[in-house]
Write a protein that holds these residues in place. Sequence first.
Motif, PDB file in Angstrom:
ATOM      1  N   ILE A 110      -0.739 -29.468 -62.350  1.00  0.00           N
ATOM      2  CA  ILE A 110      -0.785 -29.573 -60.888  1.00  0.00           C
ATOM      3  C   ILE A 110       0.573 -29.192 -60.292  1.00  0.00           C
ATOM      4  CG2 ILE A 110      -1.043 -31.238 -58.982  1.00  0.00           C
ATOM      5  CD1 ILE A 110      -3.685 -30.368 -60.404  1.00  0.00           C
ATOM      6  N   HIS A 111       0.552 -28.293 -59.327  1.00  0.00           N
ATOM      7  CA  HIS A 111       1.794 -27.841 -58.695  1.00  0.00           C
ATOM      8  C   HIS A 111       2.257 -28.846 -57.654  1.00  0.00           C
ATOM      9  CE1 HIS A 111       1.646 -23.755 -60.312  1.00  0.00           C
ATOM     10  NE2 HIS A 111       0.343 -23.952 -60.297  1.00  0.00           N
ATOM     11  N   PHE A 112       3.574 -28.846 -57.400  1.00  0.00           N
ATOM     12  CA  PHE A 112       4.039 -29.641 -56.257  1.00  0.00           C
ATOM     13  C   PHE A 112       5.030 -28.867 -55.421  1.00  0.00           C
ATOM     14  CE2 PHE A 112       6.828 -31.072 -59.772  1.00  0.00           C
ATOM     15  CZ  PHE A 112       8.095 -30.983 -59.210  1.00  0.00           C
ATOM     16  N   VAL A 113       5.024 -29.188 -54.135  1.00  0.00           N
ATOM     17  CA  VAL A 113       6.019 -28.678 -53.198  1.00  0.00           C
ATOM     18  C   VAL A 113       6.922 -29.867 -52.884  1.00  0.00           C
ATOM     19  CG1 VAL A 113       6.365 -27.745 -50.879  1.00  0.00           C
ATOM     20  CG2 VAL A 113       4.411 -26.973 -52.251  1.00  0.00           C
ATOM     21  N   ASP A 114       8.241 -29.643 -53.036  1.00  0.00           N
ATOM     22  CA  ASP A 114       9.200 -30.742 -52.879  1.00  0.00           C
ATOM     23  C   ASP A 114       9.888 -30.626 -51.521  1.00  0.00           C
ATOM     24  OD1 ASP A 114      11.498 -32.343 -52.954  1.00  0.00           O
ATOM     25  OD2 ASP A 114      11.782 -32.057 -55.110  1.00  0.00           O
ATOM     26  N   ALA A 115       9.678 -31.620 -50.666  1.00  0.00           N
ATOM     27  CA  ALA A 115      10.230 -31.558 -49.307  1.00  0.00           C
ATOM     28  C   ALA A 115      11.763 -31.550 -49.299  1.00  0.00           C
ATOM     29  CB  ALA A 115       9.704 -32.733 -48.470  1.00  0.00           C
ATOM     30  N   ASP A 116      12.392 -32.190 -50.295  1.00  0.00           N
ATOM     31  CA  ASP A 116      13.865 -32.164 -50.357  1.00  0.00           C
ATOM     32  C   ASP A 116      14.359 -30.740 -50.621  1.00  0.00           C
ATOM     33  OD1 ASP A 116      14.340 -34.812 -49.833  1.00  0.00           O
ATOM     34  OD2 ASP A 116      14.433 -35.411 -51.946  1.00  0.00           O
ATOM     35  N   THR A 117      13.656 -30.032 -51.491  1.00  0.00           N
ATOM     36  CA  THR A 117      14.037 -28.641 -51.787  1.00  0.00           C
ATOM     37  C   THR A 117      13.867 -27.780 -50.536  1.00  0.00           C
ATOM     38  OG1 THR A 117      13.271 -28.956 -54.050  1.00  0.00           O
ATOM     39  CG2 THR A 117      13.531 -26.682 -53.325  1.00  0.00           C
ATOM     40  N   VAL A 118      12.734 -27.948 -49.857  1.00  0.00           N
ATOM     41  CA  VAL A 118      12.477 -27.158 -48.650  1.00  0.00           C
ATOM     42  C   VAL A 118      13.512 -27.482 -47.571  1.00  0.00           C
ATOM     43  CG1 VAL A 118      10.827 -26.842 -46.744  1.00  0.00           C
ATOM     44  CG2 VAL A 118      10.035 -26.780 -49.121  1.00  0.00           C
ATOM     45  N   ALA A 119      13.908 -28.748 -47.470  1.00  0.00           N
ATOM     46  CA  ALA A 119      14.906 -29.142 -46.465  1.00  0.00           C
ATOM     47  C   ALA A 119      16.238 -28.427 -46.709  1.00  0.00           C
ATOM     48  CB  ALA A 119      15.102 -30.656 -46.475  1.00  0.00           C
ATOM     49  N   ARG A 120      16.523 -28.114 -47.971  1.00  0.00           N
ATOM     50  CA  ARG A 120      17.751 -27.346 -48.279  1.00  0.00           C
ATOM     51  C   ARG A 120      17.537 -25.855 -48.022  1.00  0.00           C
ATOM     52  NH1 ARG A 120      18.242 -31.262 -52.379  1.00  0.00           N
ATOM     53  NH2 ARG A 120      17.103 -29.972 -53.852  1.00  0.00           N
ATOM     54  N   GLU A 121      16.341 -25.363 -48.354  1.00  0.00           N
ATOM     55  CA  GLU A 121      16.070 -23.921 -48.168  1.00  0.00           C
ATOM     56  C   GLU A 121      16.175 -23.500 -46.705  1.00  0.00           C
ATOM     57  OE1 GLU A 121      12.874 -23.504 -51.882  1.00  0.00           O
ATOM     58  OE2 GLU A 121      12.125 -23.401 -49.832  1.00  0.00           O
ATOM     59  N   VAL A 122      15.735 -24.360 -45.788  1.00  0.00           N
ATOM     60  CA  VAL A 122      15.690 -23.943 -44.376  1.00  0.00           C
ATOM     61  C   VAL A 122      17.070 -23.869 -43.729  1.00  0.00           C
ATOM     62  CG1 VAL A 122      13.319 -24.777 -44.067  1.00  0.00           C
ATOM     63  CG2 VAL A 122      15.249 -26.252 -43.398  1.00  0.00           C
ATOM     64  N   VAL A 123      18.118 -24.335 -44.437  1.00  0.00           N
ATOM     65  CA  VAL A 123      19.479 -24.207 -43.894  1.00  0.00           C
ATOM     66  C   VAL A 123      20.370 -23.353 -44.810  1.00  0.00           C
ATOM     67  CG1 VAL A 123      19.435 -26.309 -42.496  1.00  0.00           C
ATOM     68  CG2 VAL A 123      20.157 -26.452 -44.893  1.00  0.00           C
ATOM     69  N   GLU A 124      19.743 -22.516 -45.617  1.00  0.00           N
ATOM     70  CA  GLU A 124      20.514 -21.557 -46.427  1.00  0.00           C
ATOM     71  C   GLU A 124      21.244 -20.586 -45.494  1.00  0.00           C
ATOM     72  OE1 GLU A 124      20.630 -20.751 -49.976  1.00  0.00           O
ATOM     73  OE2 GLU A 124      20.076 -22.865 -50.061  1.00  0.00           O
ATOM     74  N   PRO A 125      22.338 -19.981 -45.969  1.00  0.00           N
ATOM     75  CA  PRO A 125      23.012 -18.979 -45.141  1.00  0.00           C
ATOM     76  C   PRO A 125      22.036 -17.910 -44.665  1.00  0.00           C
ATOM     77  CG  PRO A 125      24.322 -19.466 -47.082  1.00  0.00           C
ATOM     78  CD  PRO A 125      23.026 -20.203 -47.251  1.00  0.00           C
ATOM     79  N   GLY A 126      22.184 -17.531 -43.397  1.00  0.00           N
ATOM     80  CA  GLY A 126      21.322 -16.492 -42.836  1.00  0.00           C
ATOM     81  C   GLY A 126      20.102 -17.037 -42.111  1.00  0.00           C
ATOM     82  N   THR A 127      19.833 -18.352 -42.219  1.00  0.00           N
ATOM     83  CA  THR A 127      18.658 -18.898 -41.528  1.00  0.00           C
ATOM     84  C   THR A 127      18.995 -19.180 -40.055  1.00  0.00           C
ATOM     85  OG1 THR A 127      19.284 -21.128 -42.185  1.00  0.00           O
ATOM     86  CG2 THR A 127      17.699 -19.998 -43.604  1.00  0.00           C
ATOM     87  N   VAL A 128      17.928 -19.168 -39.238  1.00  0.00           N
ATOM     88  CA  VAL A 128      18.084 -19.500 -37.822  1.00  0.00           C
ATOM     89  C   VAL A 128      18.628 -20.919 -37.683  1.00  0.00           C
ATOM     90  CG1 VAL A 128      16.808 -19.860 -35.668  1.00  0.00           C
ATOM     91  CG2 VAL A 128      16.187 -17.957 -37.189  1.00  0.00           C
ATOM     92  N   ALA A 129      18.100 -21.834 -38.510  1.00  0.00           N
ATOM     93  CA  ALA A 129      18.510 -23.243 -38.388  1.00  0.00           C
ATOM     94  C   ALA A 129      20.004 -23.403 -38.643  1.00  0.00           C
ATOM     95  CB  ALA A 129      17.705 -24.109 -39.360  1.00  0.00           C
ATOM     96  N   LEU A 130      20.530 -22.719 -39.650  1.00  0.00           N
ATOM     97  CA  LEU A 130      21.963 -22.869 -39.927  1.00  0.00           C
ATOM     98  C   LEU A 130      22.794 -22.302 -38.775  1.00  0.00           C
ATOM     99  CD1 LEU A 130      24.073 -23.954 -41.846  1.00  0.00           C
ATOM    100  CD2 LEU A 130      24.151 -21.722 -42.960  1.00  0.00           C
ATOM    101  N   GLY A 131      22.323 -21.210 -38.182  1.00  0.00           N
ATOM    102  CA  GLY A 131      23.003 -20.647 -37.009  1.00  0.00           C
ATOM    103  C   GLY A 131      23.030 -21.652 -35.858  1.00  0.00           C
TER     104      GLY A 131
END
Length: 204
Positions: A31-52
């Motif tokens: 069974i696959h899982f999506v980890d919200a902690d991982t996604v919370a880090r991905e959305v503020v990677e360099p180049g994202t709108v959120a980090l800007g």
Amino acid sequence: MTGSSPKVVGLTGGIGSGKSTVAEMFRDLGIHFVDADTVAREVVEPGTVALGDIAGHFGPQILTDDGRLDRAALRTIVFNAPSERVWLETLLHPIIREELARQLQPEHYAEPYVLLVSPLLLETDQHALVDRVVVVDVPVERQIERTAARDNNSPDQVERIIAAQMPREQRLQRADDVIDNQAPRDQVRQQVAALHQRYVSDFS
Ligand code: ADP
């Protein structure tokens, strides 16, 4: 393939309750899982709108020399200023939720269900993404002991984090299913296997 789309099971629990440990046990069953902690880090990677947006709001000193988010600096700011915490959560929660929804899309999965693993499943509107809620439960003493050992934190620090999270009883009231992770790992694995069988039969 049954033709029906996979269901989403939300897996939550307090810090150190054993979410990651239990998620790995489900993964061992395919069974696959999506980890919200991982996604919370991905959305503020360099180049994202959120980090800007974050750098625009708090200034460039919120970035490290290599242009990444300085999480420790951000934690200090929001810890001392509740209105800044609200600003940050208002920005990030919808972005995180949208990315979770994208990663959970049915076309990515052939199994009858997928897990969303999130410490904030019940505290945010992430719970709207799930069909069922399973809570990983341990007594607070065990939570403190295991988190302190894992993160090399003092029990005092862990207690403060727990105090800021949803109380155990309240979380349990929202559970459709509960995994008792006080038990040794092999017993927990048996609980996971039983739950998996039930989900497969309910969701196929
Ligand atoms: P969470 O993801 O909820 O923060 P973890 O899965 O990282 O929690 O578990 C916290 C710590 O407790 C980890 O070091 C993990 O190895 C340990 N742990 C988890 N479940 C058990 C268990 N049933 N028995 C003993 N230790 C456990």
